[in-house]
Scaffold this motif. Structure first.
Motif, mmCIF file in Angstrom:
data_model
loop_
_atom_site.group_PDB
_atom_site.id
_atom_site.type_symbol
_atom_site.label_atom_id
_atom_site.label_comp_id
_atom_site.label_asym_id
_atom_site.label_seq_id
_atom_site.Cartn_x
_atom_site.Cartn_y
_atom_site.Cartn_z
ATOM 1 N N ARG A 72 -29.473 32.902 -33.958
ATOM 2 C CA ARG A 72 -29.606 34.282 -33.499
ATOM 3 C C ARG A 72 -29.513 34.433 -31.989
ATOM 4 N N MET A 73 -29.649 33.351 -31.253
ATOM 5 C CA MET A 73 -29.654 33.460 -29.785
ATOM 6 C C MET A 73 -28.471 32.702 -29.189
ATOM 7 N N ARG A 74 -28.012 33.192 -28.038
ATOM 8 C CA ARG A 74 -27.010 32.431 -27.290
ATOM 9 C C ARG A 74 -27.740 31.561 -26.287
ATOM 10 N N LEU A 75 -27.342 30.297 -26.259
ATOM 11 C CA LEU A 75 -27.994 29.349 -25.350
ATOM 12 C C LEU A 75 -27.229 29.288 -24.035
ATOM 13 N N VAL A 76 -27.953 29.429 -22.930
ATOM 14 C CA VAL A 76 -27.301 29.400 -21.630
ATOM 15 C C VAL A 76 -27.976 28.346 -20.760
ATOM 16 N N GLY A 77 -27.213 27.333 -20.348
ATOM 17 C CA GLY A 77 -27.730 26.321 -19.425
ATOM 18 C C GLY A 77 -27.444 26.796 -18.011
ATOM 19 N N LEU A 78 -28.492 27.081 -17.235
ATOM 20 C CA LEU A 78 -28.250 27.653 -15.904
ATOM 21 C C LEU A 78 -27.850 26.590 -14.896
ATOM 22 N N LEU A 79 -28.209 25.334 -15.149
ATOM 23 C CA LEU A 79 -27.671 24.256 -14.315
ATOM 24 C C LEU A 79 -27.294 23.102 -15.235
ATOM 25 N N MET A 80 -26.041 23.107 -15.653
ATOM 26 C CA MET A 80 -25.569 22.054 -16.552
ATOM 27 C C MET A 80 -24.327 21.453 -15.944
ATOM 28 N N SER A 81 -24.122 20.163 -16.163
ATOM 29 C CA SER A 81 -22.905 19.555 -15.654
ATOM 30 C C SER A 81 -22.172 18.855 -16.784
ATOM 31 N N LEU A 82 -20.936 18.486 -16.489
ATOM 32 C CA LEU A 82 -20.083 17.847 -17.486
ATOM 33 C C LEU A 82 -20.744 16.589 -18.052
ATOM 34 N N ALA A 126 -33.186 21.578 -15.464
ATOM 35 C CA ALA A 126 -32.037 20.703 -15.220
ATOM 36 C C ALA A 126 -32.216 19.378 -15.942
ATOM 37 N N GLY A 127 -31.139 18.604 -15.988
ATOM 38 C CA GLY A 127 -31.186 17.217 -16.454
ATOM 39 C C GLY A 127 -31.665 17.062 -17.890
ATOM 40 N N THR A 128 -32.543 16.078 -18.104
ATOM 41 C CA THR A 128 -32.963 15.766 -19.469
ATOM 42 C C THR A 128 -33.818 16.875 -20.073
ATOM 43 N N ASP A 129 -34.480 17.684 -19.234
ATOM 44 C CA ASP A 129 -35.235 18.824 -19.766
ATOM 45 C C ASP A 129 -34.290 19.781 -20.478
ATOM 46 N N THR A 130 -33.163 20.077 -19.844
ATOM 47 C CA THR A 130 -32.176 20.965 -20.460
ATOM 48 C C THR A 130 -31.664 20.346 -21.758
ATOM 49 N N ALA A 131 -31.377 19.038 -21.701
ATOM 50 C CA ALA A 131 -30.862 18.359 -22.893
ATOM 51 C C ALA A 131 -31.863 18.465 -24.046
ATOM 52 N N ASN A 132 -33.135 18.199 -23.753
ATOM 53 C CA ASN A 132 -34.161 18.281 -24.796
ATOM 54 C C ASN A 132 -34.290 19.695 -25.340
ATOM 55 N N CYS A 133 -34.222 20.708 -24.454
ATOM 56 C CA CYS A 133 -34.300 22.100 -24.896
ATOM 57 C C CYS A 133 -33.160 22.413 -25.868
ATOM 58 N N ILE A 134 -31.969 21.947 -25.548
ATOM 59 C CA ILE A 134 -30.807 22.268 -26.376
ATOM 60 C C ILE A 134 -30.905 21.591 -27.742
ATOM 61 N N ILE A 135 -31.267 20.292 -27.723
ATOM 62 C CA ILE A 135 -31.406 19.564 -28.996
ATOM 63 C C ILE A 135 -32.445 20.254 -29.872
ATOM 64 N N GLN A 136 -33.576 20.616 -29.271
ATOM 65 C CA GLN A 136 -34.669 21.168 -30.064
ATOM 66 C C GLN A 136 -34.409 22.621 -30.466
ATOM 67 N N ALA A 137 -33.679 23.371 -29.629
ATOM 68 C CA ALA A 137 -33.337 24.752 -29.993
ATOM 69 C C ALA A 137 -32.457 24.746 -31.243
ATOM 70 N N ARG A 138 -31.549 23.791 -31.296
ATOM 71 C CA ARG A 138 -30.683 23.679 -32.471
ATOM 72 C C ARG A 138 -31.514 23.278 -33.687
ATOM 73 N N GLU A 139 -32.434 22.338 -33.478
ATOM 74 C CA GLU A 139 -33.280 21.855 -34.571
ATOM 75 C C GLU A 139 -34.098 22.999 -35.180
ATOM 76 N N PHE A 140 -34.646 23.885 -34.333
ATOM 77 C CA PHE A 140 -35.490 24.967 -34.825
ATOM 78 C C PHE A 140 -34.702 26.226 -35.174
ATOM 79 N N GLY A 141 -33.373 26.092 -35.215
ATOM 80 C CA GLY A 141 -32.562 27.199 -35.711
ATOM 81 C C GLY A 141 -32.428 28.372 -34.755
ATOM 82 N N LEU A 142 -32.729 28.171 -33.467
ATOM 83 C CA LEU A 142 -32.620 29.283 -32.516
ATOM 84 C C LEU A 142 -31.186 29.739 -32.327
ATOM 85 N N THR A 143 -30.266 28.747 -32.453
ATOM 86 C CA THR A 143 -28.874 29.058 -32.128
ATOM 87 C C THR A 143 -28.255 30.003 -33.159
#
Lengths: 414, 294
Positions: free
Chosen positions: A251-261, A232-249
């Motif tokens: 081939r993979m679909r990113l799913v935030g299991l607890l994300m808010s607006l 949750a929170g900033t951990d999720t944000a960091n995961c998303i930023i870094q997943a994009r940076e390392f090109g994961l997106t």
């Protein structure tokens, strides 16, 4: 910074902010004012999806309903700092000083403590911010209602829907504490029920991790189609930023299991686009939700759009006031369990969530929506972030009542 | 595919490289701490907040002044360094004669206040900051997908560490500094303005933290608590390297990054603990740290 002074100051601040309502109270009902305390995270990691936005929405509910129902209500607020000891002492103090209902309370550990106190003192606890299904499971209480969402709803809304739409192999990056592991376990259950497979997972130490690239690389090596972020929170944000940076997106679909607006807003669409997430409320869902958002926006901090927890606070207090009006202020202030029973007896209906109901175990039922975050090109302006993908009907969105193990359900008296 | 201890070799190489990248951050942050402790004898607990300020100033420069990443790389350390100078002049300078504990408490408090102000102003969810276009994209190394920006971070951090070491060990101003740590009164007797030297040193240490903050802004979410998450690990790095040893903190920073990276593959749950295990072992064997003087 000593704990007893902060809530007091915050409470005084809340009183000062509502002089008009108080005045009306004394005139109309001879001092019988219903007091609602918003106990939330004002200074920590959950401040944006809860915090002052929750206070604004409770004030909006009071403005929309109290007067029309012939009631008078005032709203006070305090910061529990996500600590059960501080939260408990404020809750005790508030209930003893005549607060009738406590609202919001993000962070499960604090919410469970407040629920116990509300039961001891026969007051009302309207939870919106905490995620745990415990509140309506083994730890359910005749004095507690759980509003916006819970971990079961998130797991089912996302896990089942994503698997059904082609994401049949998963890898989890999980925060290594109760919330993360439970969320992963619940999602796994729905993924497997839909015929999907979990290819692997990695548990990282919480909260001491800032760089996730190593875990993301392991996820990539697993060749799974879906990356589930059980954090949750900033951990999720960091995961998303870094997943994009390392090109994961790619081939993979990113799913935030607890994300808010508010988190999508913080990430910005270039980073968050295409992300899948489940929410029970989105301001741009329909005519009524837009009307609600438009009304409350001027009260919101930085004129933000309300999120699901905020809307949950609004809806819960709206329904609470309706039950209070039916019972009369005297009973409302004396018998918290009677108010919750009254709330369960009548159907809910408000602009934020539309029609629904409050179940016997205290679970509020409403549909759960799977959204995909828009790309910057698709977005028409600020806060236009989600497009709907799938909806789970209210009766199917939450854990079946028999599976929760709530003692209230077995008891014939209720 | 060759396996090493049951892990595919390409994955392992990737992890080693990532460890090195994280090590670069640890080295850069612990460098500032080591400079401040070595020269001023102040345990600067506000370092995490100053790192966070660097990232926020970079965001503000872009948002309010339209100045891009390259400007921020120069301006943010200067501005935050100036703020450090102000703190040193008005508060920290008064504590040099007292026990370490007072400096620690003051800077810890300052760190909390700074973090609180930013949280009140900008919320807790963080702010977006893009990787500059010149450095976006990635190299395909065969065994992994290497973002260009990460490579840039390692190079810049290594250059910065080397430059700081050269300034302190090989230049005249560095020798003044080292001399005034040994015997301030004597150096002052030679006509050198020691208090000003101290002020500038603190400012430089803070600027290093802010520089690391700007480097971190595009890859971590810019949020008020970003510094407090890192600072404890960085303190462990400084302690292992030997309090105040510049070279020690740089080598330890890179080394621990790699150890942590490997732990993330073999037993991820322990990846934040492993640094403290190393710290405990080092302190038992060499209480002054690997490169410290007893």
């Amino acid at each position: 910074m000593s704990p007893p002074r902060r809530p007091l100051l915050a409470a005084l601040g809340g009183l000062a902010a509502m002089p008009a309502t108080r005045l009306r109270a004394q005139n109309a009902l001879g001092g019988r004012t219903i007091r609602i305390g918003v106990l939330t995270d004002m200074s920590g990691p959950y401040r944006d999806p809860t915090g002052m936005g929750s206070v604004a929405c409770v004030q909006q509910a009071v403005a929309d309903f109290a007067g029309a129902l012939g009631l008078s209500a005032e709203v006070i607020q305090a910061d529990h700092q996500n600590r059960p000891d501080i939260g408990s002492s404020i809750a005790r103090q508030w209930y003893d000083q005549g607060v009738d209902a406590i609202v919001d309370v993000p962070t499960t550990s604090v919410a469970l403590a407040v629920s116990t106190i509300a039961r001891q003192k026969n007051k009302v606890f309207l939870n919106s911010g905490a995620a745990s299904t415990e509140l309506t499971g083994a730890a359910c209480s005749p004095n507690t209602a759980h509003w916006a969402y819970d971990t079961y709803m998130l797991a089912k809304g996302t896990g089942a829907a994503v698997t059904r739409t082609g994401g049949e192999s998963w890898f989890f990056v999980t925060a290594d504490y109760a919330f993360g592991t439970v969320l992963q376990r619940d999602v796994t259950q729905f993924v497997e029920a839909e015929g999907g497979r979990v290819l692997g997972s990695v548990r990282y130490p919480f909260p001491a991790t800032t760089d996730f690239s190593s875990f993301l690389l392991q996820a990539q090596a697993s060749r799974a189609k879906v990356l589930g972020l059980a954090n949750a929170g900033t951990d999720t944000a960091n995961c998303i930023i870094q997943a994009r940076e390392f090109g994961l997106t790619r081939r993979m679909r990113l799913v935030g299991l607890l994300m808010s607006l508010s988190e999508v807003h913080a990430l910005g669409l270039p980073a968050a686009q295409e992300l899948l997430l489940t929410e029970s409320f989105y301001w741009d869902l329909n005519e009524r939700s837009r009307a609600f958002a438009e009304r409350v926006q001027p009260r919101m901090p930085n004129r933000a759009m309300p999120g699901a927890v905020h809307a949950g606070c609004y809806s819960a207090v709206a329904h609470y006031l309706k039950a209070a009006a039916a019972l009369g202020p005297a009973v409302t202030q004396l018998d918290g369990a009677a108010v919750i029973a009254g709330m369960k007896a009548m159907p809910t209906d408000d602009d934020a969530f539309g029609p629904g109901r409050l179940r016997e175990d205290g679970r509020k039922l409403h549909p759960a929506h799977l959204f995909q975050v828009k790309s910057p090109e698709e977005s028409r302006g600020p806060w236009d972030y989600y497009k709907p993908v799938a909806t789970t009907a209210a009766e199917n969105a939450f854990r079946p009542i028999q599976e929760g193990g709530c003692p209230l359900v077995r008891s014939p008296a209720l | 595919m060759d396996d090493i201890f049951g892990i595919p070799a390409p994955l392992l190489f990737g992890q080693l490289l990532l460890g090195l990248i994280n090590g670069a951050f640890y080295a850069l942050l612990s460098l500032g701490l080591a400079v401040i402790f070595g020269m001023l004898n102040v345990i600067n607990f506000a370092h995490g907040a100053q790192f966070m300020m660097g990232a926020f100033v970079a965001w503000m420069l872009l948002e309010y002044a339209g100045l891009n990443y390259w400007w921020a790389l120069i301006l943010a350390p200067l501005l935050v360094g100036l703020f450090g100078v102000l703190l040193e002049r008005t508060m920290i300078a008064r504590l040099y004669k007292l026990d370490h504990l007072y400096g620690l408490l003051l800077t810890f408090g300052l760190g909390l206040i700074i973090e609180g102000i930013f949280r009140n102003q900008y919320g807790s969810s963080g702010l977006p900051y893009r990787i500059p276009p010149q450095l976006s994209g990635a190299w395909d190394l065969g065994f992994m997908f290497m973002p260009i920006y990460r490579g840039w971070v390692v190079i810049v951090a290594a250059v910065m560490c080397l430059a700081t070491w050269l300034v302190i060990e090989k230049t005249k101003i560095g020798s003044y500094l080292r001399a005034s740590t040994e015997n301030a009164a004597l150096v002052q007797a030679f006509g050198i303005n020691v208090p000003r030297l101290m002020t500038l040193t603190y400012g430089a240490g803070v600027a290093l933290a802010a520089f690391a903050g700007v480097l971190a802004a595009p890859i971590y979410s810019v949020n008020p608590q970003m510094g407090s998450n890192l600072i404890i690990i960085v303190f462990a790095v400084v302690v292992i390297g030997g309090m105040g040893s510049i070279l020690g903190s740089v080598i330890t920073g890179f080394g621990l990054g790699i150890i942590e990276g490997l732990t993330k593959v073999f037993y991820p749950e322990a990846s934040s603990t492993v640094i403290f295990v190393v710290m405990a072992i080092v302190l038992l064997a060499r209480p002054a740290g690997l490169f410290g003087r007893a």
